[in-house]
Design an enzyme around this catalytic site. Sequence first.
Site, short mmCIF file in Angstrom:
data_model
loop_
_atom_site.label_atom_id
_atom_site.label_comp_id
_atom_site.label_asym_id
_atom_site.label_seq_id
_atom_site.Cartn_x
_atom_site.Cartn_y
_atom_site.Cartn_z
CG HIS A 264 106.57 -82.22 4.86
ND1 HIS A 264 106.36 -80.86 4.65
CD2 HIS A 264 107.07 -82.34 6.36
CE1 HIS A 264 106.78 -80.22 5.91
NE2 HIS A 264 107.14 -81.16 6.66
CG HIS B 222 106.52 -84.85 9.96
ND1 HIS B 222 107.93 -84.67 10.19
CD2 HIS B 222 105.88 -83.63 9.85
CE1 HIS B 222 108.02 -83.20 9.92
NE2 HIS B 222 106.63 -82.76 9.67
#
Length: 149
Positions: free
Chosen positions: A99, A101
Amino acid sequence: MGGCVFCNIVRGVEEAYRVYEDDVVVVILDKYPVSEGHLLVITRRHYRGVEDAEPRAAAHAFTVASALARIYRERLGAPGVNVVTNSGRPAGQVIFHFHVHVIPRWHSGGPMWSPRHTLTPGEAERVTSRLKPHLGLVSEYLSRAGLGD
Ligand SMILES: [Zn+2]
């Protein structure tokens, strides 16, 4: 990957505030944001970290993150933004599903990852409604990068 919280969010088994999604990624609000508007760009497919991701999926995730950074900087007035991915425990990775941020910075100074607070429904609503009118920029970025459908 039944135990992976992000896979469960992608499948809709686990709840999250979703702000954007397409065939490759889902963007959610971090449950424990560092700042108001802290987003996570999560790939639909499970990759442990950025180094495991298909290059096209990584490019897609970072292109979406770039568009979101631009929305925060140019349209929502954030004086700064961090776009970062952590891979491996020593790098601060906590959930082992790739992922990116996107952390808008509204104030100067302060450490990178703390303090974190618990996302409230009111905050989620505020962030979601601020972002919504600008999300067309995400599709525009993807097509400019040759990653659109
Ligand atoms: Zn996963």
